[in-house]
Motif scaffolding. Structure first.
Motif, short mmCIF file in Angstrom:
data_model
loop_
_atom_site.label_atom_id
_atom_site.label_comp_id
_atom_site.label_asym_id
_atom_site.label_seq_id
_atom_site.Cartn_x
_atom_site.Cartn_y
_atom_site.Cartn_z
N PHE A 1 -1.35 8.71 6.32
CA PHE A 1 -1.27 7.35 5.40
C PHE A 1 -2.44 6.80 5.00
CE2 PHE A 1 -0.62 2.80 5.11
CZ PHE A 1 -0.01 2.76 3.95
N ALA B 1 -13.94 12.76 -1.01
CA ALA B 1 -12.60 13.24 -1.54
C ALA B 1 -11.69 12.07 -2.28
CB ALA B 1 -11.92 13.87 -0.30
N ALA B 2 -11.84 11.20 -1.59
CA ALA B 2 -11.06 9.88 -2.00
C ALA B 2 -11.34 9.54 -3.56
CB ALA B 2 -11.03 8.72 -1.05
N SER C 1 -10.34 12.19 -5.98
CA SER C 1 -8.94 12.30 -6.36
C SER C 1 -8.75 11.13 -7.11
CB SER C 1 -8.15 11.88 -5.23
OG SER C 1 -8.56 12.90 -4.03
N THR C 2 -9.39 10.03 -7.13
CA THR C 2 -9.11 8.99 -7.96
C THR C 2 -9.67 9.22 -9.41
OG1 THR C 2 -8.99 7.29 -6.05
CG2 THR C 2 -9.58 6.31 -8.18
N MET D 1 -5.46 8.22 4.61
CA MET D 1 -5.96 9.09 3.75
C MET D 1 -5.56 8.66 2.38
SD MET D 1 -6.58 12.46 5.68
CE MET D 1 -8.41 13.04 5.99
N ARG D 2 -4.23 8.75 2.41
CA ARG D 2 -3.19 8.74 1.12
C ARG D 2 -3.50 7.27 0.42
NH1 ARG D 2 2.64 9.58 1.76
NH2 ARG D 2 2.71 9.54 -0.41
N ALA D 3 -3.78 6.17 1.31
CA ALA D 3 -4.07 4.90 1.08
C ALA D 3 -5.59 4.79 0.32
CB ALA D 3 -3.84 4.18 1.94
N ARG D 4 -6.32 5.94 0.56
CA ARG D 4 -7.71 5.93 -0.17
C ARG D 4 -7.58 6.88 -1.25
NH1 ARG D 4 -7.91 2.07 1.90
NH2 ARG D 4 -9.08 1.70 4.00
N GLY D 5 -6.33 7.41 -1.54
CA GLY D 5 -6.54 8.14 -2.85
C GLY D 5 -6.07 9.70 -2.81
N ILE D 6 -6.23 10.28 -1.52
CA ILE D 6 -6.35 11.63 -1.28
C ILE D 6 -5.01 12.09 -1.03
CG2 ILE D 6 -6.77 13.18 0.63
CD1 ILE D 6 -9.14 11.38 1.45
N ASP D 7 -4.42 12.86 -1.95
CA ASP D 7 -2.95 13.17 -1.97
C ASP D 7 -2.54 13.92 -0.69
OD1 ASP D 7 -3.28 16.05 -2.30
OD2 ASP D 7 -3.38 15.68 -4.41
N MET E 1 -7.43 18.55 4.97
CA MET E 1 -8.58 17.83 5.87
C MET E 1 -8.33 17.68 7.21
SD MET E 1 -9.66 15.22 3.07
CE MET E 1 -10.95 14.54 3.82
N ALA F 1 -3.42 3.77 -4.85
CA ALA F 1 -5.14 3.97 -4.71
C ALA F 1 -5.67 4.07 -6.13
CB ALA F 1 -5.45 4.70 -3.80
N HIS F 2 -5.07 5.20 -6.88
CA HIS F 2 -5.68 5.65 -8.05
C HIS F 2 -5.56 4.71 -9.07
CE1 HIS F 2 -4.63 10.10 -6.82
NE2 HIS F 2 -5.42 9.66 -6.11
N GLU G 1 3.70 6.72 -5.19
CA GLU G 1 3.32 7.22 -3.85
C GLU G 1 2.13 6.48 -3.45
OE1 GLU G 1 4.53 9.74 -2.38
OE2 GLU G 1 5.94 10.46 -3.53
N ALA G 2 1.82 6.26 -2.28
CA ALA G 2 0.69 5.74 -1.72
C ALA G 2 -0.89 6.00 -2.62
CB ALA G 2 0.43 5.92 -0.40
N GLU G 3 -1.06 7.28 -2.69
CA GLU G 3 -2.16 7.70 -3.29
C GLU G 3 -2.24 7.33 -4.66
OE1 GLU G 3 0.10 9.53 -1.85
OE2 GLU G 3 0.24 11.74 -2.56
N ALA H 1 0.95 -1.36 0.11
CA ALA H 1 0.04 0.06 0.05
C ALA H 1 0.79 1.13 -0.04
CB ALA H 1 -0.88 0.08 1.16
N PHE I 1 -6.26 -1.25 -3.04
CA PHE I 1 -7.03 -0.88 -1.82
C PHE I 1 -6.50 -1.66 -0.69
CE2 PHE I 1 -10.16 -1.16 1.26
CZ PHE I 1 -10.91 -0.01 1.36
N GLU J 1 -3.72 17.45 0.24
CA GLU J 1 -5.27 17.44 0.48
C GLU J 1 -5.47 16.75 1.88
OE1 GLU J 1 -7.73 19.04 -0.98
OE2 GLU J 1 -9.49 18.09 0.03
N LEU K 1 -15.00 2.70 -3.45
CA LEU K 1 -13.85 3.09 -4.39
C LEU K 1 -13.68 1.98 -5.58
CD1 LEU K 1 -11.87 4.26 -1.69
CD2 LEU K 1 -12.81 5.46 -3.04
#
Lengths: 252, 431
Positions: free
Chosen positions: B383, A101-102, A105-106, B385-391, B398, A76-77, A71-73, A48, A81, B394, A162
């Motif tokens: 982490f 927001a999640a 972003s994706t 939040m980032r793992a859910r796609g939020i950079d 938040m 996810a994109h 990057e972690a985000e 992750a 998950f 952001e 997601l």
């Protein structure tokens, strides 16, 4: 979907993963079992993108891209998950705001249009129904004051919204009563049925979740390596003989 | 005081005393008293416990010039608060600007410029809660008092819209000082929302704002008060707010510190009869080399009163925050319920916070709680939040918003909550 080769990782200088090889094809469910300290959760966190872990060797390719370079985000994109073993409580951030927001972003990262409030609400209702979760959960702060079971259900709910390509469930079954366990398992099965190409890695200490989520493959992790792989019957054998059986057989 | 700072203000005030002796203005006696008090005193130094973390020598030593320039609506426009529907009274460098102000034509409400005609009831209250002998800053404000706002809300009258009092520092090539005064007198059952808004326009010469506000609430009166500090990085600000609460009255003061160089806010509220309630909310958003010091003192003089105090600070760069929360519970003040919380979020390793609760309790049947925390953004939340796609950016916004939200949710005025949220977003996007 995911191809891991000789993956090695350490935390604060301590080597935890000592060469993992694992290939997950689209639509497959892999269970990763193993005793405490075998590296199961580390593997989930490394995949992750947790920055506390240093990847010291090996590769991981996710849908043709170098996962370890993302990057972690971005992971996810790309459709990965992680359902956390210990979902984090974030007081003051509403689940709905967080999830929107999640999702956006994706969508943005994929060059898609952002979802508006009306569409989002519709999606939330639909997914809550799909995974059999009370949609009111969406109005509360992220995991704040949730019971252990509620937190795990919220992970499944987030996963449903997601719509990942690959979901890693890190001990999502731990600490759950049988009802909550069935909600989790049912959610996973529904999401699998929704998209047959969707893959899952189910990290668990116990066999009981695998009564409800039937894996295609079972891998046993010990000392940071996969020491045994097999079909779903391996889980039953493990349950029967215990992890000491593995450690004796492989001499780890 | 043992140590003195040689200040140009002393010479200015000495000259003023001569003028005041010959004046027939209704404020002359009070101002003269203040001038005499100021001459006997000196600016505080960091040797004093209450001023340990805040060094005002830069203010004391500087030479400021009174500046009577006028500004127009256009100059003020960038400081407008979106969606705020309010009466507006504007002061430029301390002087009433009628052309920028609206009139409040509501029966039972008086909003007056202190330099103009002021009703006797207001005159007699001026200086009663914040006497000039209290501190050098109050003495200086009173002696140099040029203008200010006086508000009277009659019995059982509710001010139909918030009163937005804008104090503008209009700075040219030389530093300006202003000493705004505010007086709020609420009769029994009266209800009002007042927003004191400190903004600056023009140049960047070091300037100084030294406001003093007095709020006097009669039985069951209700006042929701705001202090918005949005001045430029060249303006230092030392404020005093003194509140006096009669039986069953309810006073809230909300301070948003989002500007200024050296800022020191002093708040004292006296709960002087039974069943009063007092709430102090504060949010500081600091960056650069800002120094923001909030000193509060709540006096529980009588039984069955409640006070709630929540101050939060978000500090970036090398900014410094100070909080000192004094709660005094008199021997008679049984069944007091006082809660105090002070939390700071440090966004940078060089930002600092000094926090000190001071509880002085002489009653034996009271509930007083206090807590202070200082921390940075939670890495595990980030982490997650980032793992859910939020950079990362952001996620930080938040999490910071959530931190601020714990105070902001208690600000009743929504446009001000939005103003604070926008200030946080701006702050974090500049990083």
């Amino acid at each position: 979907m995911l191809e891991i080769k000789n993956l090695q990782a350490s935390v604060e200088g301590a080597e935890i993963l000592r060469g993992i090889d694992l290939t997950v094809n689209p639509g497959e469910i892999h269970a990763i079992m193993g005793p405490n300290g075998s590296g199961k959760s580390t593997l989930a966190q490394v995949l992750a993108g947790h920055e506390a872990y240093d990847v010291t060797g090996g590769t991981a390719t996710f849908r043709g891209e170098d996962l370890l370079d993302m990057e972690a985000e971005a992971r996810a994109h790309a459709g990965l998950f992680l359902a956390f073993q210990y979902p984090v409580e974030i007081a003051g951030v509403a689940n709905s705001y967080f999830l929107k927001a999640a999702l956006n972003s994706t969508r943005k990262a994929r060059g898609e249009k952002e979802i508006d409030a009306v569409e989002f609400l519709k999606l939330v209702k639909e997914k809550a129904k799909l995974v059999n979760i009370d949609e009111k959960m969406i109005n509360r702060s992220v995991n704040a004051g949730f019971s252990g079971g509620e937190k795990k259900r919220n992970e499944i709910f987030q996963m449903a919204v997601l719509e990942p390509k690959l979901a890693i469930l890190d001990e999502t079954d731990s600490g759950l009563d049988i009802d909550a366990l069935q909600v989790v398992a049912n959610g996973v099965n529904k999401l699998k049925a929704e998209d047959p190409e969707r893959s899952f890695i189910v990290v668990t200490h116990y066999q009981r979740l695998l009564n409800y989520i039937v894996p295609d493959y079972v891998h046993v992790l010990s000392g940071g390596r996969i020491v045994k792989s097999g079909g779903k019957e391996l889980a039953l054998e493990l349950e029967d003989k215990g992890y000491s059986w593995i450690e004796e057989t492989v001499g780890a | 005081m043992t140590t003195t700072i040689d200040s140009p203000f002393h010479a200015r005030v000495a000259g003023l005393a001569e003028q005041l002796r010959g004046s027939d203005d209704w404020r002359a006696a009070l101002r003269l008293r203040a001038a005499e008090a100021f001459e006997k005193t000196a600016f505080p130094t960091t040797k004093l416990e209450d001023w340990k973390y805040t060094n005002v020598s830069s203010i004391a030593k500087a030479t400021f010039e009174a500046d009577d320039r006028a500004i127009d609506d256009e100059a003020l426009e960038p400081t407008a608060i979106p969606d705020l529907d309010a009466h507006r009274i504007v002061f430029v460098n301390g002087t009433y600007a009628p052309e920028l102000s609206t009139s409040v034509g509501q029966a039972g409400i008086t909003v007056a410029s202190l330099a103009g005609a002021v009703e006797a009831d207001l005159q007699s209250n001026l200086g009663t809660q914040a006497p000039p002998e209290q501190t050098p800053f109050v003495a200086l404000n009173t002696a140099l008092m040029n203008d200010g706002v006086a508000v009277h809300v009659a019995k059982d009258t509710k001010l139909d819209k918030p009163l937005h009092v804008v104090f503008v520092s209009a700075v040219g090539s030389t530093g300006v000082d202003s000493h705004p005064r505010a007086l709020y007198v609420l009769d029994a059952g009266a209800n009002a929302t007042v927003i004191e808004d400190y903004v600056s326009v023009g140049g960047t010469a070091p300037s100084f704002t030294n406001p003093v506000s007095e709020a006097i609430l009669a039985d069951n009166a209700f006042l929701d008060h705001y202090r918005l500090l949005r001045e430029g990085a060249n303006v230092s600000h030392v404020s005093y707010l003194q509140g006096h609460l009669a039986r069953g009255s309810n006073f809230t003061t909300n301070v948003l510190c989002a500007g200024g160089a050296l800022v020191r806010n002093n708040v004292e509220v006296v709960l002087d009869d039974e069943s009063c309630e007092c709430t102090l909310n504060g949010l500081t958003i600091g960056h650069g080399t800002q120094h923001v010091d909030n000193q509060t003192r709540i006096v529980h003089a009588k039984p069955h009163c409640e006070s709630y105090e929540r101050y939060r600070a978000i500090l970036d760069d090398e900014s410094e925050g100070v909080f000192n929360g004094k709660i005094y519970v008199a021997k008679d003040a049984q069944k007091t319920d006082a809660e105090q919380a002070n939390d700071a979020l440090l966004l940078s390793r060089k930002a600092t916070m000094n926090s000190k609760p001071e509880l002085e309790i002489y009653a034996d049947d009271v509930k007083c709680t206090h807590g202070a925390t200082v921390g940075d953004l939670d890495e595990s939340s980030r982490f997650y939040m980032r793992a859910r796609g939020i950079d990362r950016q952001e996620a930080d916004v938040m999490l910071t918003m959530a931190f601020a939200g714990e105070v902001l949710e208690h600000f009743a005025c929504e446009p001000i909550r939005e103003l604070a949220a926008a200030a946080i977003r701006t702050r974090l996007s500049d990083r």
